[in-house]
Design an enzyme around this catalytic site. Structure first.
Site, mmCIF file in Angstrom:
data_model
loop_
_atom_site.group_PDB
_atom_site.id
_atom_site.type_symbol
_atom_site.label_atom_id
_atom_site.label_comp_id
_atom_site.label_asym_id
_atom_site.label_seq_id
_atom_site.Cartn_x
_atom_site.Cartn_y
_atom_site.Cartn_z
ATOM 1 C CD GLU A 133 -2.831 0.994 2.399
ATOM 2 O OE1 GLU A 133 -3.860 2.101 2.309
ATOM 3 O OE2 GLU A 133 -2.946 0.786 3.800
ATOM 4 C CG HIS A 199 -3.788 6.927 0.427
ATOM 5 N ND1 HIS A 199 -3.991 7.627 1.966
ATOM 6 C CD2 HIS A 199 -3.248 5.219 0.534
ATOM 7 C CE1 HIS A 199 -3.676 6.206 2.981
ATOM 8 N NE2 HIS A 199 -3.788 4.608 2.105
ATOM 9 C CG HIS A 220 -9.303 1.958 1.453
ATOM 10 N ND1 HIS A 220 -8.685 3.630 1.276
ATOM 11 C CD2 HIS A 220 -7.440 2.030 2.525
ATOM 12 C CE1 HIS A 220 -7.501 3.944 1.412
ATOM 13 N NE2 HIS A 220 -6.556 3.180 2.269
ATOM 14 C CG ASP A 282 -6.803 -0.273 6.467
ATOM 15 O OD1 ASP A 282 -5.439 -0.484 6.334
ATOM 16 O OD2 ASP A 282 -7.057 1.319 6.053
#
Length: 396
Positions: A133, A199, A220, A282
């Site tokens: 990630e 992100h 997410h 997560d």
């Protein structure tokens, strides 16, 4: 009776399409050999009486950082075993260990430990390869990621890691609008790695372009990405709307009821359906522990956080800093708070993530697939966990 031959009887079997009310499942040598619409105990088998509980595929968590006081980025064998054992108790039978943003050497060190874990003792849980990630993120959407390590895609770096850890590195999350992000995706996909957007400051057109280059999963959803954005007098669709509007895009959601409250869980379910949604924890190292202070990321380079109200928060409480959820909690939240049918909630915790990760032998109770099985009650409290035909947790 043969220890490698089991008959799970007197249970409600959850298939992707229906519930078999009083069925049985036969397991031999780690493989499902029969699913019956009656309570049937095969001759010579060890009988497991489900006691009327649900029989379901083991849960598959494709985005998890830690639990039980350990984080995968601690980069030691014991941390991998601790995280696996923590989530196993909550029904997770397969997972994708996940990093945070870090330097190349630290990523390589964590991948090395994962490589060793995949070849040896994982505490019973299957590791489906490692998920990086970051660190190729939009600084403005970093969330709790350490800004010191956020950077644009570096071909020398990512080609080296991908080539060195072939078969270990299975997934990578990045922001598709960054310089070099499309070349990065093309290279990674050519090597069999799943690429997901995360992100990101990207708007709709950037996401569509990214999808065409391999960004087929949204990490997410809603967290660390734009929805509808206004610039000057004009409004633009963001990453969230793109994920909804691209039919083939998969999404993962942190369904703890906090990162996404029930109305948003219902909206994602309505827009994407259970075949395109993976429930993910997560989870950070605080999962499975009492609330209090904790560390997000590695013990060496992580940041201090506060675990309270069922979630991890930044020290100033300005934002979330990861989840402390477990997979059983996610299913419970979807069913009891978002009013999603249990069959669909279990699908989002098993068959859909299995399909996304290419784990074709997992995720459903079908003859010929691996015997990763969980039993739970009406409140989705785990009663038994079987991995590869071996009973590892039993509280029946």
């Amino acid at each position: 009776m043969k220890p490698n031959l089991y008959s799970i009887v007197n249970g409600k079997i959850l298939t992707p399409r229906r519930c078999i009310p009083n069925g049985s499942v036969q397991v031999e040598n780690g493989v499902i050999t029969g699913v019956h619409e009656r309570s049937f105990c095969a001759p010579g088998s060890t009988e497991i009486d489900a006691g009327g509980h649900y029989i379901a595929p083991g849960f598959i968590d494709i985005h998890v950082h830690g639990g039980g006081g350990a984080d995968f980025m601690d980069a030691i064998d014991e941390a991998f075993r601790t995280v696996a054992a923590t989530h196993l108790r909550h029904g997770t039978t397969a997972m994708t260990p996940t990093t945070l943003t870090a330097g190349k050497d630290e990523l390589a060190e964590t991948l090395t430990v994962c490589q060793r874990a995949m070849a040896g003792n994982t505490g019973g849980v299957r590791f489906l390869g490692m998920h990086l990630e970051g660190p190729y993120f939009a600084l403005n959407q970093r969330g709790a990621q350490d800004p010191r390590f956020i950077r644009n895609p570096d071909p020398e770096e990512y080609q080296s890691l991908i080539d060195r850890f072939s078969g270990v590195l299975s997934r990578w999350s990045a922001a598709p609008e960054l310089p070099g992000a499309l070349d990065f995706a093309r290279y990674a996909v050519s090597k069999g790695i799943l690429i997901s957007l995360a992100h990101t400051d990207a708007l709709y057109d950037d996401i569509v372009n990214g999808f065409d280059h391999g960004y087929t999963l949204a990490t997410h959803l809603y967290s660390a990405m734009n929805g509808v954005t206004r610039r000057g007098t004009f409004r633009y669709a963001g990453a969230v709307e793109a994920a909804f509007l691209i039919p083939e895009m998969d999404v993962e959601i942190i369904a703890d009821g906090i990162h996404l409250p029930p109305p948003l869980l219902q909206l994602v379910y309505k827009m994407k359906g259970p075949d395109r949604i993976a429930l993910v924890t997560d989870a950070m190292r605080g999962a499975g522990l009492p609330e209090g202070t904790s560390i997000l990321g590695s013990l060496r380079h992580g940041i201090s956080v506060i675990v309270e109200d069922g979630v991890a928060k930044m020290p100033d409480r300005s934002g979330f800093a990861g989840s402390v959820a477990t997979m059983d909690r996610l299913v419970r939240t979807m069913v009891h708070q978002a009013n999603i049918p249990l069959i669909d909630a279990v699908k989002m915790a098993s068959s859909t993530p299995a399909r996304i990760m290419g784990a074709t032998q997992l995720g459903t109770l079908v003859e010929g697939k691996r015997a990763d099985i969980v039993l739970f009650d009406d409140d989705i409290q785990i009663k038994l966990v079987m991995v590869d035909g071996q009973v590892l947790i039993d509280t029946l």
